[in-house]
Design a protein around this motif. Structure first.
Motif, PDB file in Angstrom:
ATOM      1  N   GLY A  10       1.160  -0.981   0.199  1.00 30.05           N
ATOM      2  CA  GLY A  10      -0.145   0.133  -0.298  1.00 30.05           C
ATOM      3  C   GLY A  10       0.967   0.858   0.257  1.00 30.05           C
ATOM      4  O   GLY A  10       1.631   1.239  -0.474  1.00 30.05           O
ATOM      5  N   GLY A 113      -1.696  -2.492   7.004  1.00 31.22           N
ATOM      6  CA  GLY A 113      -2.774  -1.424   7.347  1.00 31.22           C
ATOM      7  C   GLY A 113      -3.586  -1.327   7.861  1.00 31.22           C
ATOM      8  O   GLY A 113      -3.249  -2.444   8.529  1.00 31.22           O
ATOM      9  N   GLY A 317       2.746   3.214   9.233  1.00 32.23           N
ATOM     10  CA  GLY A 317       1.955   3.173   8.819  1.00 32.23           C
ATOM     11  C   GLY A 317       0.691   3.612   9.401  1.00 32.23           C
ATOM     12  O   GLY A 317       0.868   3.290  10.042  1.00 32.23           O
ATOM     13  N   ASP A 318      -0.851   3.231   8.631  1.00 30.74           N
ATOM     14  CA  ASP A 318      -1.718   2.696   9.072  1.00 30.74           C
ATOM     15  C   ASP A 318      -2.564   1.499  10.316  1.00 30.74           C
ATOM     16  O   ASP A 318      -2.495   1.748  11.839  1.00 30.74           O
ATOM     17  N   SER A 319      -1.231   0.482  10.178  1.00 30.87           N
ATOM     18  CA  SER A 319      -0.671  -0.794  11.064  1.00 30.87           C
ATOM     19  C   SER A 319      -0.054  -0.462  12.532  1.00 30.87           C
ATOM     20  O   SER A 319       0.413  -1.327  12.976  1.00 30.87           O
ATOM     21  N   ALA A 340       1.750   8.091   6.040  1.00 31.15           N
ATOM     22  CA  ALA A 340       2.660   6.498   5.651  1.00 31.15           C
ATOM     23  C   ALA A 340       3.526   7.147   4.050  1.00 31.15           C
ATOM     24  O   ALA A 340       4.511   6.482   4.693  1.00 31.15           O
TER      25      ALA A 340
END
Ligand SMILES: Cc1cc2nc3c(=O)[nH]c(=O)nc-3n(C[C@H](O)[C@H](O)[C@H](O)COP(=O)(O)OP(=O)(O)OC[C@H]3O[C@@H](n4cnc5c(N)ncnc54)[C@H](O)[C@@H]3O)c2cc1C
Length: 458
Positions: A10, A113, A317-319, A340
């Motif tokens: 991503g 993500g 990032g998102d995770s 990100a």
């Protein structure tokens, strides 16, 4: 050979792989390093373009980037990682077909993500749709357009009302932009249906907080809500979804109505893959990281402490929970493409620095604000304190994302979509039949008539 594995292609994974493959070009060529990228899709999805793809302003194919064309020096595996045992430097992946594979590695970048965060709301799992993938964007477009054919063809007023009522739950980027684009689409499409009065088409935006689009700041958020209201969108602030069983929507403010379309964007959560690892996970399910983007424990929020580093494991990032050391009032970097892609650069540089024995650098970035599109020629923006609305903000939104989407060819295709869209009528074709796949052929082969069985819908 040293193997570096990137999980998820991503915004983080793609840019890490792209940058690192340039930096390690000669090592890869000599066969000393293998850079492996694993993702269930053979493309990277540029998520900020999902609402534009759902509205048909760009072709869905142009909002994604094929990995094998863009990351030529990498080994690409298509499938999902299901387990990581970092203690023994092994992971398990499920290819799209065939038996699972066990893969050994030296360094791992974990960037799967986030996923839509479903809440235990009655009916939500059966009725709602998220907007995280290009598949969901395509489905949503076909579904929304088909509601007009449903409404124009049925003789049942309840079926008609339900078809023409649309709800988006969640007023962040994903919810507000998707609603803005799709409402704009339906406001144009309805002209082709003389049987339908435009006043029959009803859009709701339901948001738990007292404002929408926090990403562009309170002033622009208020403007966006007011603009949507002028477009007859029913914006419900301080409200959320109580239930939606069988499409019967009940809101917490007592309002009830039927809807065929519930778009759920009220929050995301870290990818559940993280639970299938032996790596440290924070209280909200994120991978614990320091500002060098190494997986690490004992790092205090908002600080550049290094903590106790888990050697060979990296996250962003998102995770991931990465401390935000700017004066932004959040202890960890917010989930956004802005963070990100910038984290990806630092992460790639740090893996390279470790490889060549150089010093690692911290990730430092002050949130610069954001741009959001709300349909053709409409938008809001707040970047570096400069606030814009309407056409200017919309141009900023398009210009910014065009500059960010990877690849010159991709940029050219998107620009071409926009130019063609400007000079031609809005595309209102819906191809909901793609989700039927082999069903029509199976029906024919079984001796039945697919049209009678209603096999032509999304
Ligand atoms: C509709 C929408 C609009 C947005 N608009 C904006 C915007 O305007 N500005 C902004 O800053 N942010 C925006 N965002 C947020 C932004 O897109 C995300 O914050 C960003 O994509 C996060 O990057 P990531 O790499 O962490 O995750 P992602 O980009 O989501 O990438 C994760 C990757 O991991 C892969 N993956 C998942 N599970 C596995 C597995 N088990 N094994 C291997 N791979 C896996 C996925 O297929 C995916 O390719 C938007 C998001 C959405 C949904």
């Amino acid at each position: 050979m040293k193997r570096i594995v990137v999980i998820g292609a991503g915004h983080v994974g793609f840019y890490v792989a792209e940058r690192l493959s340039k930096k390690l070009k000669s090592d890869i060529k000599r066969g000393q390093v293998e850079l492996m990228v694993i993702d269930p899709n053979q493309h990277m999805t540029y998520q900020p373009f999902l609402p534009e793809a759902a509205a048909g302003n760009i072709s869905p194919r142009h909002g994604v980037v094929p990995l094998r064309q863009a990351l030529k020096r990498c080994t690409i595996l298509t499938g999902g990682v299901t387990e990581i045992d970092h203690a023994s430097r092994k992971l398990v992946m499920q290819p799209i077909a065939g038996p699972v594979r066990e893969i050994e590695y030296d360094e791992i970048v974990i960037a799967p993500g986030s996923v839509s965060r479903p809440l235990p709301i009655p009916g939500l799992a059966d009725v709602a749709i998220g907007i995280k993938t290009m598949g969901e964007a395509i489905w949503l477009r076909n579904h929304v357009l088909q509601r007009f054919d449903v409404a124009a063809t049925t003789t049942d007023p309840d079926v008609r009302r339900k078809a023409l009522t649309f709800v988006a739950v969640g007023g962040g980027f994903a919810g507000a932009e998707t609603l803005g684009e799709l409402e704009d689409l339906t406001a144009t499409v309805v002209d082709n249906y003389p049987e339908i009065d435009p006043a029959e088409v009803k859009w709701y935006l339901v948001e738990y907080a007292d404002k929408i689009l926090p990403e562009v700041g309170p002033q622009m958020g208020v403007y966006a809500a007011r603009e949507l209201t002028k477009r007859r969108v029913d914006v419900r602030l301080g409200t959320t979804l109580k239930s939606c069983e069988g499409g019967h929507v009940v809101l917490t403010d007592g309002e009830e109505f039927d809807s065929d379309t519930v778009i759920w964007t009220a929050g995301v959560m870290p990818n559940p893959l993280l639970k299938q690892t032996d790596l440290p996970i924070g209280p909200k399910g994120h991978l614990e990281c320091n500002t060098r983007l190494q997986v690490a424990t004992g790092v205090e929020a908002g600080t550049a402490e290094i903590g106790e580093v888990v050697d060979g494991a990296w996250g962003a990032g998102d995770s991931a929970q990465v401390p935000d050391t700017s004066d932004f009032p959040m202890p960890y970097c917010a989930p956004s493409a802005q963070h990100a892609v910038r984290q990806a650069q630092v992460l790639a540089d740090n893996i390279h620095a470790k490889h060549v024995g150089a010093a690692l650098k911290p990730y430092e970035h002050k949130y610069i604000g954001s741009v959001a599109g709300l349909g053709l020629y409409k938008g809001v923006a707040n970047t570096y304190g400069f606030k814009a609305k309407g056409l200017l903000a919309w141009l900023m939104h398009r210009g910014y994302h065009l500059s960010r989407v990877p690849g010159v060819g991709r940029k050219g295709r998107i620009l071409a979509d926009w130019i063609v869209g400007f000079f031609t009528k809005r595309e209102m074709v819906q191809l909901g039949e793609i989700s039927l796949g082999r069903e029509p052929f199976e029906a024919i082969a079984a001796g039945s008539d697919p049209a009678r069985a209603g096999k032509s819908s999304s």
